[in-house]
Design an enzyme around this catalytic site. Sequence first.
Site, mmCIF file in Angstrom:
data_model
loop_
_atom_site.group_PDB
_atom_site.id
_atom_site.type_symbol
_atom_site.label_atom_id
_atom_site.label_comp_id
_atom_site.label_asym_id
_atom_site.label_seq_id
_atom_site.Cartn_x
_atom_site.Cartn_y
_atom_site.Cartn_z
ATOM 1 N N MET A 19 32.257 43.852 74.628
ATOM 2 C CA MET A 19 31.859 44.919 73.659
ATOM 3 C C MET A 19 32.361 46.788 74.273
ATOM 4 O O MET A 19 31.804 46.616 75.231
ATOM 5 C CB MET A 19 30.561 45.306 73.120
ATOM 6 C CG MET A 19 30.447 44.003 72.614
ATOM 7 S SD MET A 19 28.204 43.644 71.963
ATOM 8 C CE MET A 19 27.572 43.225 73.518
ATOM 9 N N CYS A 116 40.656 43.336 68.132
ATOM 10 C CA CYS A 116 39.808 44.518 67.095
ATOM 11 C C CYS A 116 40.830 44.987 66.494
ATOM 12 O O CYS A 116 42.357 45.508 66.217
ATOM 13 C CB CYS A 116 39.919 45.645 69.200
ATOM 14 S SG CYS A 116 39.184 47.279 68.319
ATOM 15 N N ASN A 214 32.529 33.503 66.708
ATOM 16 C CA ASN A 214 32.500 34.779 66.686
ATOM 17 C C ASN A 214 32.056 35.189 65.914
ATOM 18 O O ASN A 214 32.150 34.903 65.083
ATOM 19 C CB ASN A 214 32.948 35.570 68.251
ATOM 20 C CG ASN A 214 32.605 37.264 67.956
ATOM 21 O OD1 ASN A 214 33.180 38.058 67.570
ATOM 22 N ND2 ASN A 214 31.648 37.474 68.579
ATOM 23 N N GLY A 215 30.988 36.393 65.674
ATOM 24 C CA GLY A 215 30.929 36.717 64.512
ATOM 25 C C GLY A 215 29.595 36.866 63.845
ATOM 26 O O GLY A 215 29.122 37.493 63.038
ATOM 27 N N GLY A 216 28.213 36.074 64.545
ATOM 28 C CA GLY A 216 27.334 35.816 63.960
ATOM 29 C C GLY A 216 25.866 36.524 64.067
ATOM 30 O O GLY A 216 25.486 36.191 63.407
#
EC number: 1.3.1.91
Length: 493
Positions: A19, A116, A214-216
């Site tokens: 991040m 990204c 990823n993304g939850g």
Amino acid sequence: MILNSLSLCYHNKLILAPMVRVGTLPMRLLALDYGADIVYCEELIDLKMIQCKRVVNEVLSTVDFVAPDDRVVFRTCEREQNRVVFQMGTSDAERALAVARLVENDVAGIDVNMGCPKQYSTKGGMGAALLSDPDKIEKILSTLVKGTRRPVTCKIRILPSLEDTLSLVKRIERTGIAAIAVHGRKREERPQHPVSCEVIKAIADTLSIPVIANGGSHDHIQQYSDIEDFRQATAASSVMVARAAMWNPSIFLKEGLRPLEEVMQKYIRYAVQYDNHYTNTKYCLCQMLREQLESPQGRLLHAAQSSREICEAFGLGAFYEETTQELDAQQARLSAKTSEQTGEPAEDTSGVIKMAVKFDRRAYPAQITPKMCLLEWCRREKLAQPVYETVQRPLDRLFSSIVTVAEQKYQSTLWDKSKKLAEQAAAIVCLRSQGLPEGRLGEESPSLHKRKREAPDQDPGGPRAQELAQPGDLCKKPFVALGSGEESPLEGW
């Protein structure tokens, strides 16, 4: 071909996602404390990294990768060495390999950001821009797999069609990478869009290497048990957590979330111990406070303009003083040892007041320096102008300066790379020993305001103005409510 050694296992792991601005050393160590198995650093651009020098920081017990302007681009320590993955932004195979070889002895894995969607990444052909160039993806990953000792992974987003997505990931798998992280959204989608668990599941069913879901964070992960639910929904080997961990890193704790104030205090302790720049510390704390930024605690954080003030806002003032004194003492001991080893002639420095300090331009307004503050004070007290005597050490060509004020000499025990920096450090020693403000952000002397106003006008939107405005801006708007249609600084992570 170089065989990968000390392979990192990506099966059944809880992972801190890369991040921007968040994945620095304090956050990574905190995530490990709370139960993360693997931690990714923030994306670091290859062009910046290949300019860096690897420096062993004996004061902090860290390994630093330092840019030509002396800024630390990447800092790591022994505790995370076997669990930290270095993520780079790149669009060139040879540059990527050069960076991997630079850091491979200090990290557990190498990752390439291919997801990204932000312009600062895609405009250089990096991030999600790579998704439309499978040949380049293959070249970068194959070069890394063959040329580095560490396991190589990549992080992607899904493509508009399932067929294209599966075709791409199968081609990626053939490069020999150890695992693939999949953010379950398309390039143009944002957190308010639902994550595509079914696409991640299709990828996991297709590949033989570990797939990291990823993304939850928004739709699925609110507490520890949700992580396993998300893993099962995607049939993934492991789960990578971004926003939920940014908001409260104790999301990785099996026993449940810890109180936010406790988490923030623990984060601050790491930030001080590892000399994290206060603007980065402040940014991360703002992300944790979120809706509480208008609380008394939030207002204190918003007003803080130094690590000391951040610590005081959270009741850690004594910890800050104790820790910085220990670090200064350690630096002084190492400097004395270095002086002995270089064979410098012993000189009579009796009566010289010494401190282990350095001048950091980022901590001061554009028009104010410690030398200016000291000169202003001498004029006000009707004292003679400060006199600086600077010497250069032949062995490493570093500088040290002694300033004389009212017949008293002051000197920093730390040597600097330029005469100007050494003189500023000496001025800081004098000001601190007298208990005077040195002009740092947030403590400017009123007597200097007129001089600042009379200085030549600067572009209010220039790089320096933006840098100085950044900390406050970040606290005023630390996150964007999902569904607002606006983009957050962390989109794509």
